[in-house]
Design an enzyme around this catalytic site. Structure first.
Site, mmCIF file in Angstrom:
data_model
loop_
_atom_site.group_PDB
_atom_site.id
_atom_site.type_symbol
_atom_site.label_atom_id
_atom_site.label_comp_id
_atom_site.label_asym_id
_atom_site.label_seq_id
_atom_site.Cartn_x
_atom_site.Cartn_y
_atom_site.Cartn_z
ATOM 1 N N GLY A 10 -6.188 -1.646 -5.854
ATOM 2 C CA GLY A 10 -4.767 -1.745 -6.181
ATOM 3 C C GLY A 10 -4.440 -3.069 -6.845
ATOM 4 N N ILE A 11 -5.289 -3.493 -7.744
ATOM 5 C CA ILE A 11 -5.176 -4.835 -8.336
ATOM 6 C C ILE A 11 -3.936 -4.990 -9.222
ATOM 7 C CG2 ILE A 11 -6.576 -4.352 -10.428
ATOM 8 C CD1 ILE A 11 -7.457 -7.450 -8.693
ATOM 9 N N SER A 118 1.423 -1.588 7.700
ATOM 10 C CA SER A 118 2.860 -1.737 7.469
ATOM 11 C C SER A 118 3.675 -1.684 8.757
ATOM 12 C CB SER A 118 3.298 -0.587 6.560
ATOM 13 O OG SER A 118 4.686 -0.447 6.543
ATOM 14 N N GLU A 120 6.112 -0.036 8.978
ATOM 15 C CA GLU A 120 6.555 1.358 9.087
ATOM 16 C C GLU A 120 5.800 2.100 10.189
ATOM 17 O OE1 GLU A 120 8.940 3.432 7.860
ATOM 18 O OE2 GLU A 120 9.906 1.694 6.988
ATOM 19 N N TYR A 142 4.976 8.194 4.943
ATOM 20 C CA TYR A 142 4.338 6.908 4.627
ATOM 21 C C TYR A 142 3.813 6.257 5.918
ATOM 22 C CZ TYR A 142 3.998 2.009 3.191
ATOM 23 O OH TYR A 142 3.548 0.726 2.956
#
Ligand code: GDP
Length: 320
Positions: A10-11, A118, A120, A142
């Site tokens: 995820g750069i 996260s 979350e 998520y």
């Protein structure tokens, strides 16, 4: 001694870029991954195309590179979209972490793994502040996907001895934050107001509160997690909350304006409120890793507003 190698998935996202910069500063050889195989502008590292659905790419990369560390930031991000496309989110934010762990176990078992998890996970938490022992009650696809990933990390650590860690990250921001996040929206609007280009900024609930930290501090915590003696999970948070209203006052204040002349609240944009305040207790990270956030709320907002002002200037707008 040759440089340590690290893979950053995820750069192109905020965290991937911040982590890559930190690791380059520390002398690592960084290899990025992104879906397209392209990297972000201004970051000179090799980038491999990897769609997380496909386990073969990451397994091949681990096999050939035998990296010391792997940081996983490839994911759908949180925010309003975290209820959209629930199965894809489950696949990318959840199952794909299982694919990475399995690839580590099979191809490069010494690789240390840090996952961007996260707050979350806590979702409908009953206690505040939250720490590593607070029960998880995700409220969104998520959060559910991140919980699966979190559980797999624990399983691979316990059963297979993989040095895998989960960073339970609270909101973390920077000038590289995506434009849909409220911090970036407000920073951009404040800069536009400063140059006379903003009439109105419509937001959701101004009383919504978050534990907002600086993304550079979050990735520093993740790096420290992988240098520790033993793998573990850590809450990464500032322990303080601010409201969206505070954010507006701070951002517009930096450019000498009163947010009340610009900001309107749109009840249709309100999200469901959390039963208790989502705020993290990062005491374990302080005790074990010696980690403390360095950039406070005001400084972080100032950095974001200044970056937006610079971007506007670069586009050639006259400043007041
Ligand atoms: P999130 O915490 O990962 O969902 O990050 P966001 O930056 O999207 O939202 C942070 C908080 O700001 C949430 O409580 C939102 O409900 C609140 N918020 C209020 N107005 C807005 C808005 O106009 N846009 C966004 N994105 N969030 C808003």
């Amino acid at each position: 001694m040759s440089a340590k190698t690290t893979i950053v998935t995820g750069i192109t996202g905020q965290d991937g870029q911040m982590a890559a910069r930190l690791l380059l500063e520390k002398g690592y050889r960084v290899i990025g991954t992104s879906r397209s195989g392209r990297g972000p502008t201004g970051l000179d590292v090799p980038v491999v195309a990897w769609d997380l659905i496909d386990p073969s790419v990451i397994e091949g990369l681990l096999q050939t590179e035998q990296p010391q560390e792997l940081y996983n930031f490839a994911a759908f991000s949180s925010g309003a979209g975290m209820y959209d496309r629930p199965l894809e989110i489950g696949d990318i934010n959840g199952l794909a972490v299982g694919r990475i762990l399995e690839a580590i176990r099979a191809a490069s078992p010494h690789t240390r793994f840090a996952q961007a998890s996260s707050s979350e996970l806590f979702g409908l938490a009953q206690q505040t502040p939250q720490n590593e022992s607070t029960p998880f009650r995700p409220r969104s696809p998520y959060g559910a996907a991140k919980l699966y990933a979190h559980a797999m990390i624990d399983i691979y650590r316990e059963r297979y001895g993989v040095f895998a860690c989960s960073a339970i990250l609270y909101n973390h921001e920077s000038p590289l934050r995506g434009p849909a996040f409220v911090t970036r929206k407000i920073a951009r609007a404040a800069a536009e107001a400063k140059v006379g280009r903003l009439e109105r900024l419509s937001l959701g609930n101004l009383e919504a509160r978050r534990d907002w930290g600086y993304a550079g501090d979050s990735v520093e915590a993740m790096w420290r997690m992988l240098q520790a003696e033993a793998p573990a999970d850590y809450v990464v948070a500032t322990g303080r909350t601010h409201s969206v209203r505070d954010l507006c006052a701070c951002a517009f204040g930096h450019v000498g304006l009163d947010y009340r002349s610009f900001v309107t609240e749109d009840p249709d944009a309100f999200r469901a409120a959390e039963p208790v305040e989502i705020v993290g207790d990062a005491g374990k990270a302080a005790r074990v890793l010696g980690w403390l956030p360095k950039v406070g709320f005001e400084e972080m907002v100032r950095m974001m507003v200044h970056a937006e002002l610079r971007a506007i200037e670069d586009q050639g707008a006259p400043t007041r």
